[in-house]
Design a protein around this motif. Structure first.
Motif, PDB file in Angstrom:
ATOM      1  N   ARG A 123       0.845  10.755 -11.454  1.00 31.01           N
ATOM      2  CA  ARG A 123       0.319  12.339 -11.829  1.00 31.01           C
ATOM      3  C   ARG A 123       1.393  13.207 -12.867  1.00 31.01           C
ATOM      4  O   ARG A 123       0.903  14.090 -13.312  1.00 31.01           O
ATOM      5  CB  ARG A 123       0.268  13.114 -10.464  1.00 31.01           C
TER       6      ARG A 123
ATOM      7  N   ALA B  80       0.899  -1.149   0.040  1.00 32.59           N
ATOM      8  CA  ALA B  80      -0.091   0.011   0.033  1.00 32.59           C
ATOM      9  C   ALA B  80       0.811   1.134  -0.095  1.00 32.59           C
ATOM     10  O   ALA B  80       0.683   2.310  -0.523  1.00 32.59           O
ATOM     11  CB  ALA B  80      -0.949  -0.073   1.229  1.00 32.59           C
ATOM     12  N   TYR B  81       1.971   1.173   0.883  1.00 31.94           N
ATOM     13  CA  TYR B  81       2.894   2.528   0.707  1.00 31.94           C
ATOM     14  C   TYR B  81       3.346   2.715  -0.554  1.00 31.94           C
ATOM     15  O   TYR B  81       3.381   4.117  -1.056  1.00 31.94           O
ATOM     16  CB  TYR B  81       3.939   2.395   1.923  1.00 31.94           C
ATOM     17  N   TYR B  82       4.165   1.880  -1.115  1.00 32.76           N
ATOM     18  CA  TYR B  82       4.621   1.633  -2.553  1.00 32.76           C
ATOM     19  C   TYR B  82       3.351   2.096  -3.521  1.00 32.76           C
ATOM     20  O   TYR B  82       3.904   2.891  -4.711  1.00 32.76           O
ATOM     21  CB  TYR B  82       5.490   0.635  -2.943  1.00 32.76           C
ATOM     22  N   GLY B  83       2.230   1.786  -3.377  1.00 29.24           N
ATOM     23  CA  GLY B  83       1.170   2.053  -4.246  1.00 29.24           C
ATOM     24  C   GLY B  83       0.916   3.684  -4.180  1.00 29.24           C
ATOM     25  O   GLY B  83       0.884   4.074  -5.280  1.00 29.24           O
ATOM     26  N   THR B  84       0.997   4.082  -2.946  1.00 26.62           N
ATOM     27  CA  THR B  84       1.023   5.639  -2.777  1.00 26.62           C
ATOM     28  C   THR B  84       1.856   6.294  -3.559  1.00 26.62           C
ATOM     29  O   THR B  84       1.707   7.419  -4.309  1.00 26.62           O
ATOM     30  CB  THR B  84       0.684   6.102  -1.328  1.00 26.62           C
ATOM     31  N   ARG B  85       3.158   5.701  -3.531  1.00 18.56           N
ATOM     32  CA  ARG B  85       4.379   6.437  -4.234  1.00 18.56           C
ATOM     33  C   ARG B  85       4.161   6.205  -5.642  1.00 18.56           C
ATOM     34  O   ARG B  85       4.581   7.054  -6.288  1.00 18.56           O
ATOM     35  CB  ARG B  85       5.599   5.677  -3.644  1.00 18.56           C
TER      36      ARG B  85
ATOM     37  N   MET C 174      -1.295   2.867 -12.846  1.00 16.95           N
ATOM     38  CA  MET C 174      -1.618   2.110 -11.395  1.00 16.95           C
ATOM     39  C   MET C 174      -2.093   0.638 -11.813  1.00 16.95           C
ATOM     40  O   MET C 174      -1.895  -0.197 -11.161  1.00 16.95           O
ATOM     41  CB  MET C 174      -2.865   2.869 -10.810  1.00 16.95           C
TER      42      MET C 174
ATOM     43  N   HIS D 148       9.054   1.105  -8.539  1.00 19.67           N
ATOM     44  CA  HIS D 148       9.584   2.552  -8.879  1.00 19.67           C
ATOM     45  C   HIS D 148       9.778   2.776 -10.168  1.00 19.67           C
ATOM     46  O   HIS D 148       8.962   3.604 -11.031  1.00 19.67           O
ATOM     47  CB  HIS D 148      10.449   3.142  -7.855  1.00 19.67           C
TER      48      HIS D 148
ATOM     49  N   ALA E  54       1.153   6.126  -7.182  1.00 22.63           N
ATOM     50  CA  ALA E  54       0.077   7.217  -7.418  1.00 22.63           C
ATOM     51  C   ALA E  54       0.644   8.649  -7.634  1.00 22.63           C
ATOM     52  O   ALA E  54       0.279   9.375  -8.615  1.00 22.63           O
ATOM     53  CB  ALA E  54      -0.984   7.118  -6.490  1.00 22.63           C
ATOM     54  N   LYS E  55       1.474   8.780  -6.572  1.00 30.13           N
ATOM     55  CA  LYS E  55       2.296  10.500  -6.846  1.00 30.13           C
ATOM     56  C   LYS E  55       2.884  10.572  -8.138  1.00 30.13           C
ATOM     57  O   LYS E  55       3.014  11.417  -8.883  1.00 30.13           O
ATOM     58  CB  LYS E  55       3.025  10.676  -5.857  1.00 30.13           C
ATOM     59  N   GLN E  56       3.945   9.218  -8.310  1.00 26.63           N
ATOM     60  CA  GLN E  56       4.501   9.223  -9.724  1.00 26.63           C
ATOM     61  C   GLN E  56       3.655   9.436 -11.007  1.00 26.63           C
ATOM     62  O   GLN E  56       4.002  10.206 -12.063  1.00 26.63           O
ATOM     63  CB  GLN E  56       5.446   8.174  -9.721  1.00 26.63           C
TER      64      GLN E  56
END
Length: 462
Positions: A38, A27-32, A95, A143, A34-36
């Motif tokens: 954008r 989940a943490y790397y999923g949020t990272r 994603m 990443h 998601a920011k990428q």
């Protein structure tokens, strides 16, 4: 959902904690990611996203619009497979790409678990330990958004299918991996070690031909031929000297270039042309592959399938990683399998576990060093070869050492890497012979086939 909740409630407290930690990491790397996402189609993911869009528009695939580094280098069938994803907005496609990436890593872990015997509940913890040791490579893969985890998973599951005596399916999976990336070709000789080698080789060749012709259904026969004609020249033309000698590229080819050609690192012992360094790399690759397959054939004699499958696949993955011309950090995600093999040998009481612990510890320590640590005093070897390459070489030595000793008193000798006999169900027991306890794989105990079945002697040679 209810079934998943029930299964979770049946887990031990330690496994519940491990499951929660794994979900939290994803989940943490999923949020990272998601920011990428954008930022649009950037990095390695952007290469494939643009290639899929070009294929959908029937435009040329092999261009230098983004420079020689971030350019599409795969066969046309890969662009066709990604074309539906390019119809989505870049953020959504990124994603979905991450979800597929997580699934490929899970497939690697499942394949490793299938090759490890269940002894005292070690298997699950060994898989988690292997993922933890390779975590840096896994995170870099997530990443970057490259396709490394995809073709590595196809290669590993081709070995799983071959072990389950499904040569047609194995050949098709391996052909898919080769059509994605050429380096899994080093696994092709395994098809010759199967009892149904003719069928396996025929399906491998047929699958490759089919994958080469499939893009013609969308691009047309003439344009598909033009794309294939442009692919080899583009592949070699974009493999620039700067890309090869960069310290971040820790392959054997990069080592040859840094040692034999003039580079800014100033560690070369000669000033040969780049083509000569490539020739040296090719000779070393062929000689190493010959020695590796000689070792595979030798190590299978007198040992059961479960005792050696993980080590054989692990060594081939190490070879594939090191002799990949461009071995970036995410390519080393394939080391999940050899990490698991060595860890299991240590925890299961291998007679040489002290040596394995030293080799594994140094290998992991070197892998944690940044590639740019070459400026430190006395780091000439790391500057020339690189920490990851050193660590992978030590891991290869540990993987070879982790193979159980030959069962000399066992009358059954298994030929070939994938023939499963009824005696191998228990898997290796590294400490049984030394402790005087019965061991099905050491000859101190006999294995009786189930009633109503006969011993599969057609898969065993003396």
């Amino acid at each position: 959902m209810f079934s998943a909740t029930q299964r979770f409630s049946r887990l031990s407290p330690a496994w519940r904690i491990a499951t929660i930690v794994l979900i939290g990491i994803v989940a943490y790397y999923g949020t990272r990611v998601a920011k990428q996402a954008r930022q649009g189609a950037v990095g390695d993911f952007g290469v494939y996203y643009r290639a899929g869009a070009a294929c959908a528009a029937r435009a040329p695939l092999y261009t230098l619009d983004q420079g020689p580094l971030l350019t599409f280098k795969n066969p046309p069938v890969v662009a066709l497979a990604i074309a539906p994803l390019s119809a989505l907005p870049p953020a959504v496609a990124r994603m979905l790409w991450f979800v597929v990436d997580v699934g490929c890593i899970a497939l690697l872990a499942i394949a490793l678990a299938r090759w490890l015997p269940e002894e005292g509940g070690l298997r699950g913890w060994v898989v988690l330990g292997a993922l933890a040791l390779a975590a840096r490579y896994v995170f870099n893969q997530w990443h970057a958004g490259s396709t490394a985890s995809g073709w590595i998973a196809l290669t590993v599951w081709a070995c799983v299918a071959l072990g389950e005596r499904r040569p047609r399916f194995a050949a098709a999976l391996l052909a898919s991996a080769v059509a994605w990336k050429l380096v899994p070709l080093c696994f092709a000789p395994l098809l010759l070690l199967d009892r149904r080698r003719a069928t396996a080789c025929a399906w491998f060749a047929g699958s490759l031909c089919a994958l080469a012709l499939i893009p013609a259904c969308w691009l047309g026969w003439e344009q598909n031929l033009q794309q294939f004609a442009a692919w080899p020249g583009h592949l070699f033309g974009t493999e620039t000297a700067e890309q090869l000698w960069r310290i971040q590229n820790q392959s054997v080819l990069a080592l040859c270039v840094r040692l034999l050609c003039e580079t800014p690192y100033g560690v070369n012992v000669a000033a040969w042309p780049l083509a000569t360094a490539r020739g040296v790399w090719l000779i070393v690759a062929l000689l190493t592959a010959t020695a590796l397959y000689a070792w595979i054939v030798a190590v299978r004699r007198g040992r059961h399938e479960r005792e050696t499958t993980g080590a054989v696949v692990g060594m081939l993955l190490v070879y594939m990683t090191l002799f990949n011309p461009l071995a970036w950090r995410y390519n080393f995600v394939a080391l999940v399998v050899p990490y698991g093999v060595v860890l299991h040998a240590i925890l299961a009481g291998h007679p040489r576990r002290r040596y394995l612990m030293v080799l594994l510890g140094v290998a992991v320590g070197l892998s944690l060093l940044p590639a740019e640590s070459t400026g430190l005093p006395g780091m000439l070897l790391l500057r020339t070869i690189g920490a990851r390459l050193w660590g992978t070489l030590l891991l290869a030595a540990a993987t070879m050492l982790a193979v159980p000793r030959r069962a000399r008193n066992d009358p059954a000798t298994v030929w070939g890497p994938w023939r499963l006999s009824a005696q191998s169900e228990t898997g290796p027991c590294y400490g049984c012979a030394e402790a005087g306890r019965p061991n099905a794989s050491s000859g101190n105990a006999t294995s009786t086939p189930p009633s109503g079945t006969s011993r599969p002697t057609d898969h065993i040679t003396a």
